[in-house]
Design an enzyme around this catalytic site. Structure first.
Site, PDB file in Angstrom:
ATOM      1  N   PRO A  10      -8.689   5.943  -8.198  1.00 57.93           N
ATOM      2  CA  PRO A  10      -8.616   7.382  -7.946  1.00 57.93           C
ATOM      3  C   PRO A  10      -7.341   8.041  -8.459  1.00 57.93           C
ATOM      4  CG  PRO A  10      -9.373   6.231  -5.988  1.00 57.93           C
ATOM      5  CD  PRO A  10      -9.020   5.180  -6.999  1.00 57.93           C
ATOM      6  N   ASN A  11      -7.528   9.215  -9.012  1.00 58.11           N
ATOM      7  CA  ASN A  11      -6.444  10.106  -9.458  1.00 58.11           C
ATOM      8  C   ASN A  11      -5.720   9.652 -10.724  1.00 58.11           C
ATOM      9  OD1 ASN A  11      -6.701  12.048  -7.272  1.00 58.11           O
ATOM     10  ND2 ASN A  11      -5.942  10.398  -5.976  1.00 58.11           N
ATOM     11  N   ARG A  18      -0.086  14.426 -13.515  1.00 56.51           N
ATOM     12  CA  ARG A  18       0.019  14.095 -12.097  1.00 56.51           C
ATOM     13  C   ARG A  18       1.436  13.606 -11.794  1.00 56.51           C
ATOM     14  NH1 ARG A  18      -2.339   8.651  -9.180  1.00 56.51           N
ATOM     15  NH2 ARG A  18      -1.656   9.188  -7.079  1.00 56.51           N
ATOM     16  N   TYR A  23       4.841   9.162 -12.243  1.00 58.05           N
ATOM     17  CA  TYR A  23       3.871   8.390 -13.024  1.00 58.05           C
ATOM     18  C   TYR A  23       4.027   8.544 -14.539  1.00 58.05           C
ATOM     19  CZ  TYR A  23       1.720   7.982  -8.431  1.00 58.05           C
ATOM     20  OH  TYR A  23       1.491   7.716  -7.106  1.00 58.05           O
ATOM     21  N   ASN A  74      -5.617  -1.088 -11.957  1.00 55.68           N
ATOM     22  CA  ASN A  74      -4.718  -0.262 -11.164  1.00 55.68           C
ATOM     23  C   ASN A  74      -5.620   0.450 -10.154  1.00 55.68           C
ATOM     24  OD1 ASN A  74      -3.041   1.541  -9.961  1.00 55.68           O
ATOM     25  ND2 ASN A  74      -2.153   2.343 -11.851  1.00 55.68           N
ATOM     26  N   ALA A  77      -4.602   4.494  -4.957  1.00 51.77           N
ATOM     27  CA  ALA A  77      -4.361   4.383  -3.515  1.00 51.77           C
ATOM     28  C   ALA A  77      -5.275   3.353  -2.844  1.00 51.77           C
ATOM     29  CB  ALA A  77      -4.518   5.747  -2.851  1.00 51.77           C
ATOM     30  N   GLU A  98      -3.111  -7.120 -11.311  1.00 53.44           N
ATOM     31  CA  GLU A  98      -2.993  -5.755 -10.794  1.00 53.44           C
ATOM     32  C   GLU A  98      -1.745  -5.101 -11.381  1.00 53.44           C
ATOM     33  OE1 GLU A  98      -3.951  -4.977  -6.653  1.00 53.44           O
ATOM     34  OE2 GLU A  98      -1.973  -4.072  -6.392  1.00 53.44           O
ATOM     35  N   HIS A 100       0.737  -1.388 -11.560  1.00 54.85           N
ATOM     36  CA  HIS A 100       1.097  -0.076 -11.030  1.00 54.85           C
ATOM     37  C   HIS A 100       2.147   0.557 -11.913  1.00 54.85           C
ATOM     38  CE1 HIS A 100      -1.132  -0.734  -7.371  1.00 54.85           C
ATOM     39  NE2 HIS A 100      -0.636  -1.952  -7.360  1.00 54.85           N
ATOM     40  N   ARG A 107       8.641   2.906  -3.193  1.00 53.61           N
ATOM     41  CA  ARG A 107       8.183   4.265  -2.925  1.00 53.61           C
ATOM     42  C   ARG A 107       8.586   4.692  -1.518  1.00 53.61           C
ATOM     43  NH1 ARG A 107       3.822   5.935  -6.199  1.00 53.61           N
ATOM     44  NH2 ARG A 107       4.041   7.911  -5.086  1.00 53.61           N
TER      45      ARG A 107
END
Ligand code: DQA
Length: 152
Positions: A10-11, A18, A23, A74, A77, A98, A100, A107
């Site tokens: 998502p996103n 964004r 990012y 990735n 969320a 994975e 990111h 974060r």
């Protein structure tokens, strides 16, 4: 031919605009192109899919599982709460890496510090912007084709 399923959660569709301070300004299209170009140098094929819906990502995994040699993901969320996605990944026998863009451990939000999908991955690359994807692809190559010469 070695086929890698690249999944973006998502996103990630709006990468580039964004929260660029977190990012970066690179678009998802550019990242997919960079992955394809690197993979094609090894004779590998990339199938890249982005979805904002957990079920659609699971459908994609199920419909590709017989013809892929690895997964680069990735989960966005869903990394932190996507239990169904985690189960779908756990059912795979091929290696999963994975990635990111941000360093999820650094974060501000504490809920980002843990990855439930990462628990079923071979490893996680986190914090290197768009390069995380390329580093993750290199990691997959090391797992799938350990005899391959180091990247030029
Ligand atoms: C992300 C980190 C997640 O916490 C966030 O929800 C994302 C992007 C990253 O690439 O840094 O959507 O996966």
């Amino acid at each position: 031919m070695t086929t890698i399923l690249v999944l973006h959660g998502p996103n990630l569709s709006i990468l580039g605009r964004r929260q660029p301070e977190i990012y970066g300004t690179t678009t998802l299209e550019t990242i997919d192109e960079a992955l394809r170009s690197r993979a094609s140098a090894w004779g590998w094929e990339i199938i890249a899919v982005q979805s904002n819906h957990e079920g659609a990502l699971i459908d994609t995994i199920e419909s590709h599982y017989e013809r892929i040699e690895g997964v680069l993901i990735n989960p966005g969320a869903l990394t932190h709460y996507g239990l169904s996605l985690r189960d779908a990944l756990a059912a795979l026998t091929v290696p999963i890496v994975e990635v990111h863009l941000s360093n999820i451990h650094a974060r501000a939000e504490e809920w980002r510090h843990h990855s439930i999908t990462g628990e079923v991955a071979k490893g996680i690359v986190s914090g290197f912007g768009w390069r995380s994807y390329l580093l993750g692809l290199d990691a997959l190559r090391g797992i799938i084709d350990p005899g391959a010469s180091p990247p030029a």
